[in-house]
Enzyme design. Structure first.
Site, short mmCIF file in Angstrom:
data_model
loop_
_atom_site.label_atom_id
_atom_site.label_comp_id
_atom_site.label_asym_id
_atom_site.label_seq_id
_atom_site.Cartn_x
_atom_site.Cartn_y
_atom_site.Cartn_z
N CYS A 41 -1.66 -7.85 -3.46
CA CYS A 41 -1.19 -6.94 -2.38
C CYS A 41 -2.41 -6.45 -1.74
CB CYS A 41 -0.24 -6.01 -3.09
SG CYS A 41 0.15 -4.55 -2.00
N GLU A 42 -2.44 -6.53 -0.55
CA GLU A 42 -3.66 -6.00 0.19
C GLU A 42 -3.72 -4.61 0.33
OE1 GLU A 42 -2.77 -6.20 5.10
OE2 GLU A 42 -3.77 -8.17 4.08
N HIS A 43 -2.68 -3.73 -0.20
CA HIS A 43 -2.60 -2.27 0.03
C HIS A 43 -3.04 -1.74 -1.07
CE1 HIS A 43 0.68 -3.24 2.88
NE2 HIS A 43 -0.29 -3.31 3.68
N HIS A 44 -2.81 -2.01 -2.44
CA HIS A 44 -3.08 -1.59 -3.58
C HIS A 44 -4.37 -2.75 -4.70
CE1 HIS A 44 0.13 1.00 -2.47
NE2 HIS A 44 -0.62 1.92 -3.01
N GLN B 26 3.46 -10.37 1.74
CA GLN B 26 4.19 -11.37 1.62
C GLN B 26 4.79 -11.94 2.65
OE1 GLN B 26 6.88 -11.18 -1.66
NE2 GLN B 26 8.38 -12.42 -1.00
N HIS C 70 5.98 -7.59 -6.88
CA HIS C 70 4.92 -6.82 -6.54
C HIS C 70 4.42 -5.83 -7.57
CE1 HIS C 70 4.97 -8.13 -2.02
NE2 HIS C 70 6.05 -8.78 -2.65
N CYS D 90 2.42 -3.36 -7.38
CA CYS D 90 2.40 -2.09 -6.89
C CYS D 90 3.84 -1.43 -6.74
CB CYS D 90 1.70 -2.47 -5.58
SG CYS D 90 2.80 -3.23 -4.19
#
Length: 225
Positions: free
Chosen positions: A113-116, A154, A182, A184
């Site tokens: 996941c590119e956010h976390h 995703q 995920h 996250c």
């Protein structure tokens, strides 16, 4: 101040699932330095992070961690960022005139996941209908793996797989469904360990209800051997 506005925006996004485009946000000069140089730089950054957290990097268990993480980032879990690693998907004439859809299901997805920067783990189901050419089965798996090996969202991953196969096969008749967990969501924040995320992209004939239904029926078939 500008930085305050940026921080406020990041805080407002929170756990929201946001994708900026169908292309990964990669700088134009992303590959001006070698993988070895990237590993050296990341190793130093990971050391600083661990030291800031209070970890003792002189401990035998930790002293090699910054290097291991740096090599993992560059050579493994984010290796799909480099365009030179894109799999060469050779196509062949459909000499046996197979005219139905071909489905490759339960392709393992390991992404991040590119956010976390936490794992996304799941399965991809990919299908196409030949318009005169076919592609090797393993290449479908490799295409999934290539686009998964990036900081990802995703929805974007699902679209990239379809777009790449459309370009390789010269047809719009490609579909992909991904069902993934995920971490996250599962290991932080709401900590819901049961939920998974399903995304889909349907092109060409797969937009038609009957064709879409046939594809979904195939991926729901019991294939325990």
């Amino acid at each position: 101040m500008k930085i305050d506005k940026i921080l406020d925006t990041i805080e407002e996004f929170g756990d929201n699932h946001i994708a900026s485009s169908t292309e990964n946000p990669i700088r134009d000069n992303a590959f001006d330095i070698s993988d070895e140089e990237k590993i050296d730089l990341i190793e130093k950054d990971v050391s600083r992070i661990l030291e800031t957290l209070g970890m003792d990097l002189n401990d035998d268990s930790l002293k090699g961690t910054p290097k291991r993480v740096a090599k993992m980032f560059v050579q493994e879990i984010f290796s799909g960022l480099h365009p030179q690693r894109k799999p060469k998907a050779s196509v062949f004439d459909n000499k046996y005139k197979y005219g139905e859809m071909l489905v490759e299901k339960n392709i393992t997805v390991y992404s991040t996941c590119e956010h976390h920067l936490l794992p996304i783990v799941g399965r991809a189901h990919v299908a196409y209908i030949s318009n005169g050419t076919v592609v090797g089965l393993s290449k479908m798996n490799r295409i999934v793996d290539y686009f998964a090996k990036r900081p990802q969202v995703q929805e974007r991953l699902t679209m990239q797989i379809v777009q790449e196969l459309q370009a390789v096969l010269g047809t719009k008749d490609v579909a992909c469904v991904i069902d993934a967990k995920h971490l996250c969501v599962n290991s932080r924040g709401i900590r819901d360990i049961e939920s998974s995320t399903v995304t889909s992209e349907f092109g060409g004939q797969f937009k038609e209800p009957a064709t879409k239904r046939e594809f979904l029926d195939y991926i729901n078939m019991d294939t325990d051997f």
